[in-house]
Design a protein around this motif. Structure first.
Motif, mmCIF file in Angstrom:
data_model
loop_
_atom_site.group_PDB
_atom_site.id
_atom_site.type_symbol
_atom_site.label_atom_id
_atom_site.label_comp_id
_atom_site.label_asym_id
_atom_site.label_seq_id
_atom_site.Cartn_x
_atom_site.Cartn_y
_atom_site.Cartn_z
ATOM 1 N N GLY A 215 -5.326 -23.994 -11.115
ATOM 2 C CA GLY A 215 -6.210 -24.849 -11.889
ATOM 3 C C GLY A 215 -6.261 -24.399 -13.337
ATOM 4 N N ALA A 216 -6.935 -25.174 -14.143
ATOM 5 C CA ALA A 216 -7.084 -24.821 -15.555
ATOM 6 C C ALA A 216 -8.006 -23.619 -15.699
ATOM 7 N N ALA A 217 -7.793 -22.846 -16.734
ATOM 8 C CA ALA A 217 -8.633 -21.683 -17.009
ATOM 9 C C ALA A 217 -10.042 -22.124 -17.370
ATOM 10 N N PRO A 218 -11.052 -21.325 -17.038
ATOM 11 C CA PRO A 218 -12.409 -21.624 -17.503
ATOM 12 C C PRO A 218 -12.439 -21.695 -19.035
ATOM 13 N N GLU A 219 -13.293 -22.546 -19.541
ATOM 14 C CA GLU A 219 -13.359 -22.757 -20.984
ATOM 15 C C GLU A 219 -14.626 -22.127 -21.566
ATOM 16 N N GLY A 220 -14.577 -21.918 -22.868
ATOM 17 C CA GLY A 220 -15.762 -21.507 -23.607
ATOM 18 C C GLY A 220 -16.175 -20.066 -23.434
ATOM 19 N N LEU A 221 -15.255 -19.182 -23.066
ATOM 20 C CA LEU A 221 -15.626 -17.778 -22.862
ATOM 21 C C LEU A 221 -16.046 -17.137 -24.181
ATOM 22 N N THR A 222 -17.208 -16.486 -24.162
ATOM 23 C CA THR A 222 -17.699 -15.740 -25.322
ATOM 24 C C THR A 222 -18.142 -14.360 -24.883
ATOM 25 N N ALA A 223 -18.095 -13.402 -25.799
ATOM 26 C CA ALA A 223 -18.535 -12.033 -25.538
ATOM 27 C C ALA A 223 -19.319 -11.535 -26.746
ATOM 28 N N GLY A 237 -18.952 -23.540 -16.674
ATOM 29 C CA GLY A 237 -18.638 -23.587 -15.256
ATOM 30 C C GLY A 237 -18.368 -24.997 -14.761
ATOM 31 N N ALA A 238 -18.009 -25.078 -13.479
ATOM 32 C CA ALA A 238 -17.761 -26.363 -12.819
ATOM 33 C C ALA A 238 -18.253 -26.272 -11.388
ATOM 34 N N ALA A 239 -18.709 -27.390 -10.844
ATOM 35 C CA ALA A 239 -19.224 -27.418 -9.472
ATOM 36 C C ALA A 239 -18.137 -27.017 -8.487
ATOM 37 N N GLY A 240 -18.544 -26.214 -7.487
ATOM 38 C CA GLY A 240 -17.627 -25.818 -6.429
ATOM 39 C C GLY A 240 -16.688 -24.693 -6.779
ATOM 40 N N MET A 241 -16.901 -24.030 -7.919
ATOM 41 C CA MET A 241 -16.015 -22.957 -8.350
ATOM 42 C C MET A 241 -16.770 -21.636 -8.447
ATOM 43 N N GLU A 242 -16.034 -20.549 -8.291
ATOM 44 C CA GLU A 242 -16.578 -19.214 -8.513
ATOM 45 C C GLU A 242 -15.642 -18.459 -9.448
ATOM 46 N N TYR A 243 -16.149 -17.337 -9.996
ATOM 47 C CA TYR A 243 -15.478 -16.728 -11.139
ATOM 48 C C TYR A 243 -15.374 -15.212 -10.985
ATOM 49 N N ARG A 244 -14.354 -14.683 -11.664
ATOM 50 C CA ARG A 244 -14.139 -13.237 -11.685
ATOM 51 C C ARG A 244 -13.935 -12.805 -13.123
ATOM 52 N N VAL A 245 -14.699 -11.800 -13.558
ATOM 53 C CA VAL A 245 -14.609 -11.275 -14.919
ATOM 54 C C VAL A 245 -13.693 -10.054 -14.916
ATOM 55 N N LEU A 246 -12.799 -9.998 -15.894
ATOM 56 C CA LEU A 246 -11.867 -8.881 -16.016
ATOM 57 C C LEU A 246 -11.928 -8.310 -17.422
ATOM 58 N N GLU A 310 -6.104 -19.141 -7.466
ATOM 59 C CA GLU A 310 -6.810 -18.751 -8.681
ATOM 60 C C GLU A 310 -6.273 -19.516 -9.888
ATOM 61 N N SER A 311 -7.149 -19.783 -10.824
ATOM 62 C CA SER A 311 -6.780 -20.492 -12.040
ATOM 63 C C SER A 311 -6.002 -19.589 -12.992
ATOM 64 N N GLU A 312 -5.551 -20.172 -14.054
ATOM 65 C CA GLU A 312 -5.049 -19.388 -15.174
ATOM 66 C C GLU A 312 -6.200 -18.552 -15.737
ATOM 67 N N LEU A 313 -5.852 -17.460 -16.401
ATOM 68 C CA LEU A 313 -6.858 -16.656 -17.073
ATOM 69 C C LEU A 313 -7.286 -17.331 -18.373
ATOM 70 N N ALA A 314 -8.585 -17.296 -18.642
ATOM 71 C CA ALA A 314 -9.069 -17.776 -19.934
ATOM 72 C C ALA A 314 -8.510 -16.881 -21.043
ATOM 73 N N PRO A 315 -8.245 -17.426 -22.221
ATOM 74 C CA PRO A 315 -7.779 -16.586 -23.336
ATOM 75 C C PRO A 315 -8.743 -15.427 -23.580
#
Length: 345
Positions: A215-223, A237-246, A310-315
């Motif tokens: 799937g497409a990478a999650p969008e809008g990642l900020t730190a 986020g999107a409905a029905g999805m879960e996430y992993r932070v690296l 798993e989706s692509e990694l967000a930039p």
């Protein structure tokens, strides 16, 4: 507590000596890998190990899994495990920093709460099957607390380039019915009760299925870069999805470590183990001193809740902790005693 690469052989042999030849037709303990882990070549994958048992819960478990060494490799910095106190809070060192261990095995929260130690050993080539490698894990402790049913731990692996698209990689769980010899001993999963009695154990393997549609990478990642004790991450986020932070060190951007206790449906994460900035002074006394942030690169990936491709990694985005005000002021005062100017923040 979790350790890696030391002492597993002795611990495993102690348990195996008790259970060797003590297998019945019906197992009392079952250690199970997922039937299928969807992945792609180059992925960092997480393989759960689940525990089930009969009337007697084990207090100690040994688990072995074998795999083709040219196709799969353990990711030894895959997980960051936070040491917890009796109340479940993070243990901190004398500087107030959270104490962590980096490992290829992530114990389930219930295992750590039971006061168990997890020790991992990687065997890069088996003496009697040189095309295979194996990973062994001992879950034990100086207590008689039983291990609960459910997730025992998660192992991290890297899918290597020597794989074909739409192929599968076998994860061979070893037990008394299907052991492997290595260096004069048999590698086989086993378990024992609190009183040391052997519990007949089955281990069920699985496969890594390659070639799933990402799937497409999650969008809008900020730190963040302005918080003293943590880095705050957020994404869309999107409905029905879960996430992993690296997280990765910028000097080794391809060496990713998964943060937290696992996948989450939340779209916000607080990295309390991000390193603190350092005070750097010049080579001579009367030079500027300054705080240098310990910048880290963060990424996030997604998958359907409960597992799947798993989706692509967000930039990657950069985040870091700001200096604590008390530390900053103390450093300024110390440098000021020697007439050393401090660069403005």
């Amino acid at each position: 507590m979790i350790t890696q690469g030391k002492g597993l052989a002795a611990a495993a042999l102690a348990v195996l000596a008790a259970v060797f030849g003590a297998v019945s037709a019906q197992a009392q303990v079952t250690l199970r890998l997922p039937a299928t882990v969807d992945a792609n070549v180059g992925d960092l994958i997480e393989v759960g190990v689940d525990l089930d048992h009969g009337d007697t819960a084990p207090a100690t478990v040994v688990f072995f899994v074998a795999y083709e060494k040219v196709r799969l490799a353990p990711a030894e910095a895959c997980f960051e495990v936070i040491r917890r106190d009796a109340d479940g809070g993070p243990v901190r060192d004398e500087n107030g920093e959270v104490v962590v261990t980096v490992s290829s095995a992530l114990p389930a929260a219930a295992v750590l709460a039971a006061g168990k130690a997890v020790e991992v050993e990687h065997l890069p080539e088996l003496s009697d099957a040189p095309e295979l490698a194996a990973t062994g894990v001992v879950v034990t402790g100086l207590n008689d607390t039983p291990l609960p049913k459910g997730r025992l731990l998660t192992l991290g692996f890297r899918v290597l380039e020597a794989n074909f698209l739409n192929d599968t990689i076998a994860l061979r769980a070893l037990d008394a019915g299907d052991p492997l010899p290595h260096a004069g001993r048999l590698l086989q999963s086993s378990a024992s009760a609190a009183d040391g009695a052997a519990l007949p154990t089955d281990a069920v393997g699985g496969t890594v299925a390659l070639g799933c549609a990402r799937g497409a990478a999650p969008e809008g990642l900020t730190a963040t870069t302005d918080r003293e004790d943590e880095v705050k991450l957020a994404w869309t986020g999107a409905a029905g999805m879960e996430y992993r932070v690296l997280r990765a060190d910028p000097t080794a951007p391809n060496t990713l470590t998964a943060l937290g206790e696992g996948w989450t449906e939340a779209t916000l994460f607080l990295d309390i183990t991000a390193p603190a900035p350092e005070v750097v002074r010049g080579p001579i006394l009367f030079c500027n001193g300054r705080f240098v942030p310990a910048a880290r690169l963060y990424q996030v990936k997604a998958r359907p809740v409960g597992g799947g491709c798993e989706s692509e990694l967000a930039p990657a985005v950069e985040g870091y902790r700001a200096p604590r005000r008390s530390a900053a002021e103390a450093a300024k005062q110390l440098l000021g005693l020697f007439g050393v100017p401090v660069a403005a923040e």
